[in-house]
Design a protein around this motif. Structure first.
Motif, short mmCIF file in Angstrom:
data_model
loop_
_atom_site.label_atom_id
_atom_site.label_comp_id
_atom_site.label_asym_id
_atom_site.label_seq_id
_atom_site.Cartn_x
_atom_site.Cartn_y
_atom_site.Cartn_z
N GLN B 6 25.50 -38.02 20.38
CA GLN B 6 24.13 -38.55 20.35
C GLN B 6 23.66 -38.56 21.80
O GLN B 6 24.22 -39.28 22.63
CB GLN B 6 24.10 -39.94 19.71
CG GLN B 6 24.36 -39.86 18.22
CD GLN B 6 24.24 -41.20 17.53
OE1 GLN B 6 25.23 -41.74 17.03
NE2 GLN B 6 23.04 -41.75 17.49
N LEU B 21 15.46 -39.05 17.19
CA LEU B 21 16.78 -39.41 17.71
C LEU B 21 17.68 -38.19 17.51
O LEU B 21 17.80 -37.69 16.39
CB LEU B 21 17.34 -40.63 16.99
CG LEU B 21 16.46 -41.87 16.98
CD1 LEU B 21 17.19 -43.04 16.30
CD2 LEU B 21 16.02 -42.26 18.37
N ARG B 22 18.32 -37.78 18.60
CA ARG B 22 19.03 -36.51 18.55
C ARG B 22 20.51 -36.67 18.22
O ARG B 22 21.16 -37.61 18.70
CB ARG B 22 18.87 -35.78 19.88
CG ARG B 22 17.41 -35.40 20.16
CD ARG B 22 17.27 -34.67 21.49
NE ARG B 22 17.55 -35.55 22.63
CZ ARG B 22 17.68 -35.11 23.87
NH1 ARG B 22 17.59 -33.80 24.12
NH2 ARG B 22 17.90 -35.96 24.85
N CYS B 23 21.02 -35.74 17.45
CA CYS B 23 22.43 -35.72 17.07
C CYS B 23 22.89 -34.28 17.02
O CYS B 23 22.30 -33.46 16.33
CB CYS B 23 22.63 -36.39 15.72
SG CYS B 23 24.32 -36.26 15.07
N TRP B 35 23.23 -40.39 8.66
CA TRP B 35 22.64 -41.31 9.63
C TRP B 35 22.72 -42.72 9.05
O TRP B 35 22.30 -42.96 7.91
CB TRP B 35 21.17 -40.99 9.91
CG TRP B 35 20.94 -39.96 10.97
CD1 TRP B 35 20.66 -38.64 10.80
CD2 TRP B 35 20.95 -40.17 12.38
NE1 TRP B 35 20.50 -38.02 12.01
CE2 TRP B 35 20.68 -38.93 13.01
CE3 TRP B 35 21.17 -41.30 13.19
CZ2 TRP B 35 20.60 -38.78 14.39
CZ3 TRP B 35 21.09 -41.15 14.57
CH2 TRP B 35 20.81 -39.90 15.16
N SER B 73 22.74 -29.18 14.77
CA SER B 73 22.04 -30.44 15.02
C SER B 73 21.60 -31.09 13.72
O SER B 73 21.49 -30.44 12.68
CB SER B 73 20.81 -30.20 15.91
OG SER B 73 19.83 -29.44 15.21
N HIS B 75 18.89 -33.95 13.73
CA HIS B 75 18.04 -34.93 14.41
C HIS B 75 17.26 -35.78 13.41
O HIS B 75 16.78 -35.28 12.39
CB HIS B 75 17.05 -34.23 15.35
CG HIS B 75 17.70 -33.41 16.42
ND1 HIS B 75 18.95 -33.68 16.92
CD2 HIS B 75 17.26 -32.31 17.10
CE1 HIS B 75 19.26 -32.81 17.86
NE2 HIS B 75 18.26 -31.95 17.98
N CYS B 91 24.82 -41.53 14.10
CA CYS B 91 25.01 -40.28 13.39
C CYS B 91 26.51 -40.13 13.11
O CYS B 91 27.34 -40.50 13.96
CB CYS B 91 24.52 -39.14 14.28
SG CYS B 91 24.65 -37.49 13.58
N GLY B 105 29.02 -40.76 16.15
CA GLY B 105 28.42 -40.66 17.46
C GLY B 105 28.45 -42.02 18.13
O GLY B 105 28.76 -43.04 17.51
N THR B 108 22.52 -44.67 19.19
CA THR B 108 21.28 -44.69 19.96
C THR B 108 20.52 -45.95 19.63
O THR B 108 20.26 -46.23 18.45
CB THR B 108 20.38 -43.48 19.64
OG1 THR B 108 21.05 -42.28 19.99
CG2 THR B 108 19.06 -43.57 20.40
#
Lengths: 114, 114
Positions: B6, B21-23, B35, B73, B75, B91, B105, B108
Motif C-alpha cells: 500500500q 487508495l492504492r494497492c 479491501w 493493482s 486500487h 488491502c 498490506g 492506509t
C-alpha cells in the motif's frame, strides 16, 4: 446473523494472571482464526482452526493456548503474558479455509498486560 | 508467495472530494483480492472483494475497486468522501493455491479534512 462476537472488549491482566478470550459465531463457518494486531499495523495470524481442529500455529509462544470446544466457539487462553503482548486480539471466521471466501472479524479484545 | 504494497501510509482529503487508495500486489499465481476497513477501536469489516469476472468491483459505503492484472493493482476509490470514512484501510490478497493465509498490506489511514 453475520456477527462474530468477542468477549471481553477490554482486559487488563498482570503477568502472573490466567485469563481467557472468547469468540462466538453462528454463521455455520468451519474455519476460525485468532489474529494479533499492534497499533497502526495490519493483523498478524496466530492460529487457524478448521473443522474444530488446529491446522495452523504460526509459531506462537506457548503462553497463548487456543481451544475450539465446538464449531461455534473459539477460546484463547492466556498465561504468564509479557507487556509486549499488549495488543488488539481479533477473532475471525470464514465459510472454509480455501478460495475466495472472506473472513468475518469480531470487534476485538483490547488486551493490556501490566 | 504473495506480497502486498500500500503505497501511502496516510491520505488526507477534503470532505466531498474523491479519493483513491492504492494497492499493488505480487504473486506467481492467481489471486483473490480484498479491501477491509477498520474504524477507530473496532474490528475489520470487508468493503469489497475480487474473485473473478468483472474487474470493477462495487462494495459497501459507496466504495469501488478495479482489478488491473497487467499493473498488478487493486486500487480503492470513492467519488465523494464523508467524515465518517475516516478509518484505516487494508488491502489483502490470498493466492488461489493458498488455503488460509491472507497477506496484508501495511494499511492506509484516510484522513478527512472538513
Amino acid at each position: 446473523d453475520t456477527e462474530v462476537t468477542q468477549t471481553p472488549k477490554h482486559l487488563v491482566m498482570g503477568m502472573t494472571n490466567k485469563k481467557s478470550l472468547k469468540c462466538e459465531q453462528h454463521m455455520g463457518h468451519r474455519a476460525m482464526y485468532w489474529y494479533k494486531q499492534k497499533a497502526k499495523k495490519p493483523p498478524e495470524l496466530m492460529f487457524v482452526y478448521s473443522y474444530e481442529k488446529l491446522s495452523i500455529n504460526e509459531s506462537v509462544p506457548s503462553r497463548f493456548s487456543p481451544e475450539c470446544p465446538n464449531s461455534s466457539l473459539l477460546n484463547l487462553h492466556l498465561h504468564a503474558l509479557q507487556p509486549e503482548d499488549s495488543a488488539l486480539y481479533l477473532c475471525a471466521s470464514s465459510l472454509e479455509r480455501a478460495g475466495g471466501t472472506e473472513a468475518f472479524f469480531g470487534q476485538g479484545t483490547r488486551l493490556t498486560v501490566v | 508467495a504473495q506480497s502486498v504494497t500500500q503505497l501511502d501510509s496516510q491520505v488526507p482529503v477534503f470532505e466531498e472530494a474523491p479519493v483513491e487508495l492504492r494497492c499493488n500486489y505480487s504473486s506467481s499465481v492467481s489471486v483473490y483480492l480484498f479491501w477491509y476497513v477498520q474504524y477507530p477501536n473496532q474490528g475489520l469489516q470487508l468493503l469489497l472483494k475480487y474473485l473473478s469476472g468483472s474487474t470493477l468491483v462495487k462494495g459497501i459505503n459507496g466504495f469501488e475497486a478495479e482489478f488491473n492484472k497487467s499493473q498488478t493493482s487493486f486500487h480503492l476509490r470513492k467519488p465523494s468522501v464523508h467524515i465518517s470514512d475516516t478509518a484505516e484501510y487494508f488491502c489483502a490478497v490470498r493466492g488461489a493455491d493458498s488455503n488460509y493465509q491472507l497477506i496484508w498490506g501495511a494499511g492506509t489511514k484516510l484522513i478527512i479534512k472538513p
